[in-house]
Design a protein around this motif. Sequence first.
Motif, mmCIF file in Angstrom:
data_model
loop_
_atom_site.group_PDB
_atom_site.id
_atom_site.type_symbol
_atom_site.label_atom_id
_atom_site.label_comp_id
_atom_site.label_asym_id
_atom_site.label_seq_id
_atom_site.Cartn_x
_atom_site.Cartn_y
_atom_site.Cartn_z
ATOM 1 N N ASP A 1 -8.254 7.466 -4.032
ATOM 2 C CA ASP A 1 -7.264 6.564 -4.610
ATOM 3 C C ASP A 1 -6.352 5.974 -3.541
ATOM 4 O O ASP A 1 -5.980 4.791 -3.608
ATOM 5 C CB ASP A 1 -6.439 7.282 -5.678
ATOM 6 C CG ASP A 1 -7.032 7.116 -7.064
ATOM 7 O OD1 ASP A 1 -8.253 6.886 -7.159
ATOM 8 O OD2 ASP A 1 -6.283 7.211 -8.051
ATOM 9 N N LEU A 2 -5.980 6.792 -2.543
ATOM 10 C CA LEU A 2 -5.200 6.252 -1.432
ATOM 11 C C LEU A 2 -5.939 5.096 -0.774
ATOM 12 O O LEU A 2 -5.347 4.041 -0.487
ATOM 13 C CB LEU A 2 -4.920 7.359 -0.404
ATOM 14 C CG LEU A 2 -4.242 6.924 0.905
ATOM 15 C CD1 LEU A 2 -2.853 6.349 0.634
ATOM 16 C CD2 LEU A 2 -4.157 8.113 1.867
ATOM 17 N N THR B 1 -8.080 3.049 -2.080
ATOM 18 C CA THR B 1 -8.099 1.855 -2.929
ATOM 19 C C THR B 1 -6.736 1.187 -3.023
ATOM 20 O O THR B 1 -6.634 0.012 -3.412
ATOM 21 C CB THR B 1 -8.585 2.182 -4.349
ATOM 22 O OG1 THR B 1 -7.653 3.071 -4.998
ATOM 23 C CG2 THR B 1 -9.972 2.814 -4.307
ATOM 24 N N GLN B 2 -5.667 1.917 -2.674
ATOM 25 C CA GLN B 2 -4.313 1.372 -2.760
ATOM 26 C C GLN B 2 -3.826 0.763 -1.443
ATOM 27 O O GLN B 2 -2.784 0.095 -1.425
ATOM 28 C CB GLN B 2 -3.346 2.471 -3.201
ATOM 29 C CG GLN B 2 -3.589 2.955 -4.629
ATOM 30 C CD GLN B 2 -2.946 4.289 -4.926
ATOM 31 O OE1 GLN B 2 -2.162 4.815 -4.132
ATOM 32 N NE2 GLN B 2 -3.271 4.860 -6.073
ATOM 33 N N CYS B 3 -4.551 0.997 -0.361
ATOM 34 C CA CYS B 3 -4.142 0.471 0.936
ATOM 35 C C CYS B 3 -4.538 -1.002 1.073
ATOM 36 O O CYS B 3 -5.465 -1.481 0.411
ATOM 37 C CB CYS B 3 -4.771 1.294 2.060
ATOM 38 S SG CYS B 3 -4.023 2.938 2.236
ATOM 39 N N SER B 4 -3.837 -1.700 1.947
ATOM 40 C CA SER B 4 -4.000 -3.148 2.056
ATOM 41 C C SER B 4 -5.386 -3.572 2.539
ATOM 42 O O SER B 4 -5.829 -4.686 2.276
ATOM 43 C CB SER B 4 -2.937 -3.725 2.994
ATOM 44 O OG SER B 4 -3.030 -3.135 4.283
ATOM 45 N N HIS C 1 -0.314 4.373 3.019
ATOM 46 C CA HIS C 1 0.066 3.725 1.763
ATOM 47 C C HIS C 1 1.101 2.633 2.025
ATOM 48 O O HIS C 1 2.015 2.804 2.835
ATOM 49 C CB HIS C 1 0.627 4.769 0.800
ATOM 50 C CG HIS C 1 0.718 4.275 -0.607
ATOM 51 N ND1 HIS C 1 1.788 3.531 -1.064
ATOM 52 C CD2 HIS C 1 -0.141 4.402 -1.655
ATOM 53 C CE1 HIS C 1 1.589 3.230 -2.336
ATOM 54 N NE2 HIS C 1 0.423 3.742 -2.721
ATOM 55 N N SER D 1 3.650 1.695 0.524
ATOM 56 C CA SER D 1 5.047 2.053 0.242
ATOM 57 C C SER D 1 5.682 2.874 1.362
ATOM 58 O O SER D 1 6.898 3.090 1.359
ATOM 59 C CB SER D 1 5.141 2.842 -1.066
ATOM 60 O OG SER D 1 4.445 4.080 -0.954
ATOM 61 N N MET E 1 2.073 8.001 -0.507
ATOM 62 C CA MET E 1 3.130 7.127 -1.002
ATOM 63 C C MET E 1 4.530 7.618 -0.659
ATOM 64 O O MET E 1 4.816 8.800 -0.646
ATOM 65 C CB MET E 1 3.019 6.943 -2.517
ATOM 66 C CG MET E 1 3.363 8.178 -3.349
ATOM 67 S SD MET E 1 2.162 9.541 -3.230
ATOM 68 C CE MET E 1 0.788 8.813 -4.100
#
Length: 211
Positions: A18-19, A21-24, A96, A98, A115
Amino acid sequence: MKNLIIVGARGFGREVYDLATQCSGFNIEYVVKGFLDDKADALEGFENYPPILSSVENYKVEENDVFVCALGTVKWKKHYAELILQKGGMFINLIHPSTKLNTNAIAGTGLLVFMYANISNDCIIEDFVTIQGYVGLGHDTKIRKWAHVSSYSFTGGFVVLEEETTLNTRATILPHVIVRKGATVGACSLVIKHVKENSTVFGIPAKKLDF
């Protein structure tokens, strides 16, 4: 486009997916190809994850492959990352969006940073460090290679975490303290003085545990 492979498909591996998929860089610099794990059924009963491709030992690095190591135990993170490096594999960072890296903060290679971590001014984070969510690193903190910092942990200014150290959840390290190589700090502990090499400390204030 690179093919990202996650070393480790257990619980932490699913979190790292999931990390990723959330990174730029997701779907711009890389796609997630799958996992490496010697437990072929590690994802049995879990949906919406890419496949387990192979064990680390049997995997042949292909063109455009890049790697991250999703193992929460320092010993095994180092072991399996070094196997991939010996095969010619290249590791990338997953940080992440954030997370805050303040002025002059230096980040190595093979990092996992989750995050809302705050990496303050002039910190140095070496290769293959894991920093989980909501960690706060005070100014001039130095974290050496292979260390693992669990969620909600805090380091004061000028703290040094040497190679292969582990801070468990909500550990607090007061300013100028050194946690020596291979040491472990227990969950919710308050460390007020230097921690000896390969020791385990726990409590408020943290004291050495003997097993």
